[in-house]
Design a protein around this motif. Structure first.
Motif, mmCIF file in Angstrom:
data_model
loop_
_atom_site.group_PDB
_atom_site.id
_atom_site.type_symbol
_atom_site.label_atom_id
_atom_site.label_comp_id
_atom_site.label_asym_id
_atom_site.label_seq_id
_atom_site.Cartn_x
_atom_site.Cartn_y
_atom_site.Cartn_z
ATOM 1 N N GLU A 93 0.911 -1.096 -0.025
ATOM 2 C CA GLU A 93 -0.065 -0.093 -0.010
ATOM 3 C C GLU A 93 0.843 1.181 -0.012
ATOM 4 O O GLU A 93 0.473 2.465 -0.493
ATOM 5 C CB GLU A 93 -0.845 -0.076 1.155
ATOM 6 N N MET A 94 2.023 1.180 0.561
ATOM 7 C CA MET A 94 2.971 2.494 0.423
ATOM 8 C C MET A 94 3.232 2.623 -0.940
ATOM 9 O O MET A 94 3.969 3.704 -1.199
ATOM 10 C CB MET A 94 4.361 1.917 1.550
ATOM 11 N N ALA A 95 3.414 1.439 -1.753
ATOM 12 C CA ALA A 95 3.742 1.616 -2.898
ATOM 13 C C ALA A 95 3.006 2.368 -4.034
ATOM 14 O O ALA A 95 3.071 2.527 -4.972
ATOM 15 C CB ALA A 95 4.411 0.599 -3.677
ATOM 16 N N LEU A 96 1.609 2.490 -3.224
ATOM 17 C CA LEU A 96 0.607 3.229 -4.299
ATOM 18 C C LEU A 96 0.958 4.667 -4.553
ATOM 19 O O LEU A 96 1.661 5.322 -3.994
ATOM 20 C CB LEU A 96 -0.947 3.220 -3.605
ATOM 21 N N SER A 97 0.266 5.305 -5.668
ATOM 22 C CA SER A 97 0.507 6.482 -5.901
ATOM 23 C C SER A 97 -0.448 7.491 -4.750
ATOM 24 O O SER A 97 -1.049 6.766 -4.114
ATOM 25 C CB SER A 97 -0.449 6.919 -7.200
ATOM 26 N N ILE A 98 0.142 8.671 -4.415
ATOM 27 C CA ILE A 98 -0.524 9.331 -3.456
ATOM 28 C C ILE A 98 -1.995 9.815 -3.663
ATOM 29 O O ILE A 98 -2.592 9.557 -2.451
ATOM 30 C CB ILE A 98 0.269 10.850 -3.127
ATOM 31 N N ASP A 99 -2.409 9.808 -4.918
ATOM 32 C CA ASP A 99 -3.857 10.013 -5.113
ATOM 33 C C ASP A 99 -4.630 8.399 -4.729
ATOM 34 O O ASP A 99 -5.743 8.674 -3.939
ATOM 35 C CB ASP A 99 -4.377 10.199 -6.552
ATOM 36 N N ASP A 100 -4.062 7.575 -4.962
ATOM 37 C CA ASP A 100 -4.805 6.294 -4.665
ATOM 38 C C ASP A 100 -4.616 5.951 -3.058
ATOM 39 O O ASP A 100 -5.692 5.601 -2.675
ATOM 40 C CB ASP A 100 -4.219 4.912 -5.314
ATOM 41 N N PHE A 101 -3.601 6.220 -2.459
ATOM 42 C CA PHE A 101 -3.385 5.913 -1.099
ATOM 43 C C PHE A 101 -4.438 6.957 -0.405
ATOM 44 O O PHE A 101 -4.926 6.588 0.585
ATOM 45 C CB PHE A 101 -1.822 6.437 -0.676
#
Length: 403
Positions: A93-101
């Protein structure tokens, strides 16, 4: 080969701060203060800021100098609420884009914080003495809201585009339906029809907030009257309650006193209507039916801080604004300076995986995020915290809109 970039704790904290500001309704319309007083060591629960209020003067006429005392007052604002949300997310989850996160993890968490802040701040309705509307009737005329504006005008609230109205969903739906398309710019009409909102109307910025409080009045009992004439100050001694020791008034109850009119705070002229007082804490009566009622505004019959035309006469009756034990919705019209929200830095701890803090004097809050890695589960245990307090600095610059 494309590689994922893990989100940093600082980036997540900044995003959390942005989401928090966007989710606030009432808090965005009032004075907000970030205190750098605690920036080095971090603030603690119970830390107090003093909000200074300017002195009042009478002035003089003629040539001869009349020196007046300068009396500064302040309103204590205690940072008593530390609130947050505790999260846990994986390396993936930390590897998601900031928008997705943000959409998946941060927004649901931060909305809880925003909801808590708005709900707490809206409890300040109980400090406000001015009131318009009728209990049990949702306002369906712009006149009710205009009269709230009159109350602000009479109490010298500036007309500087810093006035707002915050109301419940049913109050908004009722007034939008009553006024749809009338006397508005094309943009405001579009907002009414397409968004169901009022926008900027009648000198107020309008906001709907599901956190609007309802007030349940005290049980009262008996017919309270002023116990002794010429009383002044922030406490009123009364008698006439039913002869029993019991809860009589609830914080936020309101009443008027026969013969005690409101005055303009600048020129001290009689406004032609009774002064409304709000009860600032719950009141219990004594066995003989007497009670000391803490009130705002204080009874001041002369001088620069004058609030009323005269002190109440002995045996003057009190008239309660609400029916005993009734429940009313408490919308608010207010100037930005009526209330203040303050936030201060929480300390950044040592011995953790990551810790970050975003402090913004323009937005008016400080938010902290602390992360610790759990190697067994490959998750990051994370806590998000904000430390804040709030106060009614000039409650006379606000007006309740009841329904």
């Amino acid at each position: 080969m494309a590689t994922n970039t893990l989100l940093t704790i600082s980036k997540i904290t900044r995003e959390a701060a942005r989401i928090l500001e966007n989710n606030l309704c009432f808090a965005k319309q009032i004075a907000r203060t970030y205190s750098d007083e605690f920036a080095r060591t971090g603030a603690k629960i119970g830390s107090v800021l003093n909000i200074r209020k300017p002195p009042k003067y009478i002035g003089r006429s003629g040539r001869v100098c009349v020196v007046e005392d300068t009396v500064e007052t302040s309103v204590p604002l205690a940072l008593t609420t530390q609130f947050g949300v505790d999260l846990s997310f994986s390396s993936a989850e930390m590897a998601l884009s900031i928008d997705d996160f943000s959409d998946r993890i941060l927004k649901p968490a931060v909305s809880v914080v925003a909801n808590k802040i708005d709900r707490d701040l809206l409890s300040l309705y109980a400090t406000v003495p001015n009131v318009v509307g009728a209990a049990g009737t949702v306002p369906n005329s712009l006149l009710t809201y205009l009269m709230a504006g009159v109350a602000l005008d009479e109490n010298m609230a500036p007309r500087d585009n810093q006035r707002a109205v915050v109301i419940s969903p049913i109050m908004q739906a009722t007034i939008v339906d009553a006024l749809k398309g009338l006397f508005h710019s094309s943009d405001q009409i579009e907002d009414q029809y397409e968004k169901g909102t009022m926008g900027l109307t009648a000198g107020f910025k309008w906001c709907m907030d599901q956190n609007i409080h309802t007030h349940t009045a005290g049980p009262y009992g008996g017919s309270p009257i002023v116990a002794g004439g010429s009383q002044v100050g922030s406490t009123l001694l009364v008698s006439g309650f039913t002869a029993a020791a019991a809860l009589r008034l609830k914080k936020g109850d309101q009443f008027t006193i026969t013969g005690v009119n409101a005055v303009n705070g600048q020129n001290r002229q009689d406004l032609g209507h009774l002064q409304t007082f709000t009860v600032t804490s719950d009141v219990n009566s004594a066995p003989e039916g007497t009670a000391s009622i803490p009130i705002y505004p204080p009874i001041v019959a002369s001088g620069a801080p004058q609030t009323v035309t005269a002190s109440p006469a002995a045996s003057a009756p009190l008239t309660m604004i609400y029916t005993a034990s009734s429940t009313t919705t408490q919308g608010l019209a207010f100037h930005k300076d009526a209330f203040t929200f303050a936030s201060a830095d929480l300390p950044l701890p040592d011995g953790v995986d990551r810790a970050a803090r975003v402090s913004d004097s323009q937005v008016g809050f400080s938010i902290r995020m602390v992360r610790q890695y759990n190697i067994c589960d490959d998750v990051f245990a994370t806590r998000l915290d904000i430390l804040y307090g709030f106060a009614a600095v000039y409650p006379e610059l606000a007006c309740r809109i009841i329904a």
